[in-house]
Write an enzyme that holds these catalytic residues in place. Structure first.
Site, short mmCIF file in Angstrom:
data_model
loop_
_atom_site.label_atom_id
_atom_site.label_comp_id
_atom_site.label_asym_id
_atom_site.label_seq_id
_atom_site.Cartn_x
_atom_site.Cartn_y
_atom_site.Cartn_z
N MET A 92 6.82 12.91 17.76
CA MET A 92 6.89 11.48 17.47
C MET A 92 7.46 10.70 18.66
O MET A 92 6.91 9.68 19.06
CB MET A 92 7.74 11.22 16.23
CG MET A 92 7.20 11.84 14.97
SD MET A 92 5.52 11.35 14.58
CE MET A 92 5.75 9.68 14.01
N ASP A 106 15.99 13.72 25.67
CA ASP A 106 15.99 14.90 24.82
C ASP A 106 17.19 15.75 25.22
O ASP A 106 17.98 15.33 26.08
CB ASP A 106 14.65 15.67 24.94
CG ASP A 106 14.34 16.43 23.65
OD1 ASP A 106 15.13 17.31 23.27
OD2 ASP A 106 13.31 16.13 23.00
N VAL A 157 14.81 12.43 16.40
CA VAL A 157 15.25 13.83 16.48
C VAL A 157 14.91 14.51 15.16
O VAL A 157 14.34 13.89 14.26
CB VAL A 157 16.76 13.92 16.80
CG1 VAL A 157 17.05 13.25 18.14
CG2 VAL A 157 17.60 13.30 15.71
N LYS A 179 21.49 13.28 12.72
CA LYS A 179 21.21 11.86 12.92
C LYS A 179 22.53 11.07 12.90
O LYS A 179 22.72 10.13 13.68
CB LYS A 179 20.22 11.35 11.88
CG LYS A 179 18.79 11.90 12.14
CD LYS A 179 17.73 11.26 11.28
CE LYS A 179 16.41 12.01 11.29
NZ LYS A 179 15.41 11.61 12.27
N SER A 185 11.36 10.15 8.25
CA SER A 185 10.23 9.93 7.34
C SER A 185 10.67 9.83 5.89
O SER A 185 9.90 9.35 5.07
CB SER A 185 9.15 11.00 7.51
OG SER A 185 9.68 12.20 7.93
N HIS A 202 9.56 3.44 10.89
CA HIS A 202 8.83 4.67 10.55
C HIS A 202 7.40 4.64 11.10
O HIS A 202 6.56 3.87 10.62
CB HIS A 202 8.84 4.81 9.01
CG HIS A 202 8.08 6.00 8.50
ND1 HIS A 202 7.51 6.03 7.25
CD2 HIS A 202 7.79 7.19 9.07
CE1 HIS A 202 6.91 7.19 7.07
NE2 HIS A 202 7.06 7.90 8.16
P1 NAD Z 1 9.90 17.35 16.74
O1 NAD Z 1 10.56 18.60 16.31
O2 NAD Z 1 8.52 17.41 17.32
O3 NAD Z 1 10.82 16.61 17.82
C1 NAD Z 1 12.19 16.44 17.71
C2 NAD Z 1 12.76 16.38 19.11
O4 NAD Z 1 14.13 15.97 19.04
C3 NAD Z 1 12.74 17.72 19.83
O5 NAD Z 1 12.10 17.56 21.09
C4 NAD Z 1 14.22 18.04 20.01
O6 NAD Z 1 14.50 18.76 21.19
C5 NAD Z 1 14.83 16.66 20.03
N1 NAD Z 1 16.24 16.62 19.75
C6 NAD Z 1 16.95 17.34 18.84
N2 NAD Z 1 18.26 17.02 18.91
C7 NAD Z 1 18.38 16.06 19.85
C8 NAD Z 1 19.46 15.31 20.37
N3 NAD Z 1 20.70 15.53 19.94
N4 NAD Z 1 19.21 14.42 21.33
C9 NAD Z 1 17.98 14.22 21.78
N5 NAD Z 1 16.90 14.89 21.33
C10 NAD Z 1 17.11 15.81 20.38
O7 NAD Z 1 9.95 16.38 15.48
P2 NAD Z 1 9.00 15.14 15.12
O8 NAD Z 1 7.86 15.61 14.31
O9 NAD Z 1 8.76 14.36 16.37
O10 NAD Z 1 9.95 14.32 14.14
C11 NAD Z 1 11.04 13.55 14.60
C12 NAD Z 1 11.49 12.62 13.51
O11 NAD Z 1 10.41 11.77 13.14
C13 NAD Z 1 11.95 13.27 12.22
O12 NAD Z 1 12.99 12.52 11.66
C14 NAD Z 1 10.72 13.21 11.34
O13 NAD Z 1 11.01 13.25 9.96
C15 NAD Z 1 10.17 11.88 11.74
N6 NAD Z 1 8.74 11.68 11.48
C16 NAD Z 1 7.86 12.68 11.70
C17 NAD Z 1 6.51 12.48 11.45
C18 NAD Z 1 5.48 13.55 11.70
O14 NAD Z 1 4.34 13.42 11.26
N7 NAD Z 1 5.85 14.62 12.42
C19 NAD Z 1 6.06 11.22 10.98
C20 NAD Z 1 7.01 10.21 10.80
C21 NAD Z 1 8.35 10.46 11.06
#
Ligand code: NAD
Length: 715
Positions: free
Chosen positions: A328, A347, A404, A411, A433, A454
């Protein structure tokens, strides 16, 4: 004074400048009167050598009056048809004037606007990408009923005209010129009328110039008429191909195909009548009402800022921090940089952040490859993204969006650590989400500056963003988030806090009902096919595999930790089946090696056979209509619950959000609008039947019963 300014010059050329009341020229009562009077006068004008149609507005002409079309009801067909005949009769007289008529197209000419252009013998347009030409009626459940189908078929031939009619393809002047839809372009808008007049003078004495191609002796439709052997063959498969695309849910494209084929078969005036009949039929269909209500009116209100607090100055975000460069975060960084916003992409390691930036590089390289961007532009956009693992780089961001892992503790921790890096008055957005915003904001020193933003996956393609207000979110914060979403050219809907907000919560009911049907013993292929048959893009089991069963399991765990398990619809069946699938068989979804389906390397998939042993009951016999209604009604009922409990702040946000975020079928106009044309009382009754047979989750929400009693649409 008429709203059509009539001006005759020394050469005998009359310029008609359309300048209707209101911001645009549109085909309404005022237009009909002005056009009829103008044509009367032109027919009687002495010493007339030619006519130029021009516009005093920014657009040339907007098209049909959608208020009028929305109001046409069953029983009023005759009146509507008579009105169409009159309108078209006047245009037919205009094209039969014995002098050449030119259109000077200074701005968008869509639908009725382009139909007026088609009536002119010569079409000159300003060569500017903002000048869009085409017949997009199909997108509103209608057809081009002002002669657009008939003239496009006669002009381009059936095969070439069909994409414009069936897909509502809009094109800029350069493309319209190469396609033969217009005759020439000019570089400056000031040159339009002089060029149109010059063309008239160049053709003085050339009688042909005043006669439309289809009115010339021996006219042949390019590519032949409908009975020519080559076309006849193409046409044989066309209805089936179309049905495959629309799944029989959209009457407009089918009617358009019919009318276009008739246009290639019948003489012009008869074909025009067939076309009028087609529009008269479509105008009263529920599909047209739904599509006009949502894709035009609701869309305009949503994009016009109906959900944005008034009285807060518009804000331009200059520097955005994106935390987490995962799936995302990398997309949010790309979309922000594309809008010229400076991005700090952070990151846990520089390497991870750089990997996130590489995603933008890949997307931009594709644009360069396709000639849609120069290397310099690509470099400029990439230059806006700073990948980093250093907190200090976030200093002075006016917006930070965290993306994240979906974990409340994490969070909370990053909010505490990084919030102070925001500029004065800066906004903290969470891309969670499902996690409640108010609870997330618990870790914030400034919960009034905290908001949910979102996004949907893939961020670069999905046009919607759901903005979620926590209990303490201020109007200024909401306005800033709203402006940012528009700045990155996406559509914002605004909702109040609740577990799963609006979109995830409603989408969850689709997944849940799919799993329930499976558990009851329905055939998995049938479940997915009927999901598609109601118009959802993908069946509930297949899409569950895509978003992953693992995610459902994790969400369930998080809800249990938060003490909110079970508050989000009835989902016991889902946790049970997902528990079995993952716990006993290790099937977490496509990404995790397979779920309800098995995936082959060649991209094909098949139902995982054990599913039949676990659940399938050959003698179950749930009627197909019940399965379809269960899959649709669950989502509709959840949307109505969101509206009545104020999670949705408006029906518009619910309709636009369900179409653009969840994939609600286009024909419904969104999960709330669906109820209005399905019939409010009929909906309540059908909910009652489903509740009796399948459970209380189908009980109609009170808001539906209230509206059924008053008869007023839920808006
Ligand atoms: P992901 O696992 O692909 O990415 C998360 C990233 O956050 C990773 O690169 C990780 O290294 C990084 N991270 C972790 N701790 C960190 C920190 N302390 N500082 C900086 N970076 C850090 O996850 P995603 O699918 O991108 O989802 C991220 C968020 O978005 C979640 O809350 C998820 O619920 C939400 N979301 C996801 C979707 C989807 O379809 N995947 C859709 C809407 C919202």
């Amino acid at each position: 004074m008429s709203v059509f300014n009539y001006d005759k010059d020394a050469d005998g050329i009359v310029t008609v400048t359309m300048d209707m009341n209101g911001p645009v020229n549109a085909m309404n009562g005022e237009y009909r009167q002005a056009m009829a009077e103008t044509v009367d006068r032109l027919e009687q004008e002495e010493g007339l050598s030619g006519v130029v149609f021009a516009s005093a507005k920014k657009t040339f002409f907007a098209g049909g009056d959608l208020h009028e079309l929305l109001a046409v009801e069953k029983g009023q067909e005759e009146e509507f048809m008579a009105m169409l005949d009159t309108t078209k009769g006047v245009l037919r007289r205009l094209e039969k004037l014995p002098v050449p008529v030119a259109a000077a197209i200074n701005g968008a000419a869509l639908g009725g606007g382009f139909e007026i252009c088609l009536v002119c013998n010569h079409r000159v347009a300003w060569d500017n990408r903002g000048v869009q030409l085409g017949l997009p009626e199909v997108g509103l459940g209608l057809l081009p009923g002002g002669g657009g189908i008939v003239r496009m078929v006669n002009l381009l031939g059936l095969e070439k005209a069909l994409p414009y009619l069936l897909e509502g393809k809009k094109v800029p002047p350069a493309k319209a010129l190469s396609e033969g839809m217009i005759h020439e372009t000019v570089e400056n808008p000031e040159d339009l009328v002089p060029r149109a007049k010059a063309w008239i003078l160049e053709n003085a004495g050339n009688d042909e110039a005043a006669v439309q191609p289809w009115d010339r002796k021996g006219h042949r439709i390019p590519g032949g008429n409908a009975s020519s052997p080559k076309l006849a063959q193409t046409l044989m498969g066309a209805p089936a191909m179309l049905r495959q695309k629309t799944r029989g849910l959209l009457p407009a494209p089918e009617k358009i195909l019919d009318c276009a084929v008739e246009a290639a078969r019948l003489e012009l005036d008869t074909a025009l009548t067939v076309e009028s009949r087609g529009l008269t039929y479509l105008a009263t269909t529920p599909e047209a009402k739904n599509q006009i209500s949502t894709f035009f009116f609701a869309m305009n209100r949503v994009n016009g800022g109906a959900s944005r607090p008034q009285g807060v100055d518009k804000y331009q975000t200059k520097k955005v921090g994106v935390l987490g460069a995962g799936m995302m975060g990398q997309g949010i960084a790309y979309s922000s940089a594309m809008a010229g916003i400076e991005v700090v992409l952070k990151d846990i390691s520089l390497e991870a952040a750089e990997k996130g930036k590489a995603y933008s590089e890949k997307l931009l390289a594709k644009r360069v490859e396709r000639g849609r961007m120069s290397e310099d532009q690509k470099a400029d956009i990439l230059g806006l993204i700073l990948p980093t693992a250093d907190d200090k780089d976030l200093q002075g961001c006016d917006l930070i969006i965290e993306a994240v892992f979906e974990n409340m503790g994490l969070k909370h921790q990053i909010t505490r650590e990084l919030e102070s890096r925001l500029a004065e008055g800066g906004v903290w957005g969470s891309n969670t989400s499902t996690l409640p915003i108010t609870q997330l904001a618990g870790a914030s020193d400034k919960p009034d500056n905290f908001i949910g933003i979102h996004f949907f996956s893939p961020v670069d393609k999905m046009p919607l963003v759901e903005i979620i207000c926590g209990e303490q979110t201020s109007d200024e914060t909401l306005a800033r988030a709203f402006d940012y979403v528009q700045q990155i050219r996406k559509t914002p809907i605004v909702v109040n806090d609740s577990l799963g907000f609006f979109t995830s919560r409603t989408f969850g009911t689709y997944l849940d009902e799919g799993v329930r049907l499976l558990k009851e013993g329905a055939h998995p292929v049938q479940i997915d096919n009927l999901g598609k048959a109601i118009g959802m893009p993908v069946g509930p089991l297949a899409v569950h595999d895509e978003v992953s069963l693992e995610l459902t399991r994790k969400a369930g765990e998080t809800h249990a930790e938060l003490g909110v398990a079970g508050k989000w619809g009835e989902q016991e069946a889902m946790s049970e089946v997902v528990g079995t699938m993952i716990g006993e068989y290790g099937r977490g979804g496509r990404y995790h090696g397979g779920g309800f389906y098995e995936y082959s390397e060649d991209g094909s998939k098949a139902i995982w056979p054990t599913l039949f042993e676990l659940y399938y009951q050959a003698d179950l016999g749930i009627p197909e209509q019940d399965i379809k209604d269960r899959l649709l009604f669950r989502q509709v009922i959840e949307s109505l619950k969101c509206l009545e409990s104020n999670v949705l702040r408006s029906a518009d946000d619910g309709n636009i959000g369900s179409i653009m975020g969840i994939g609600a079928p286009v024909w419904t106009g969104g999960f709330i609008q669906f109820v209005n044309t399905y019939g409010l009382q009929r909906f309540v009754d059908r909910c009652g039947e489903l509740a009796d047979k399948y459970g209380e989750r189908f009980t109609a929400p009170a808001i539906a019963a209230e509206h059924a009693a008053s008869g007023e649409w839920i808006k």
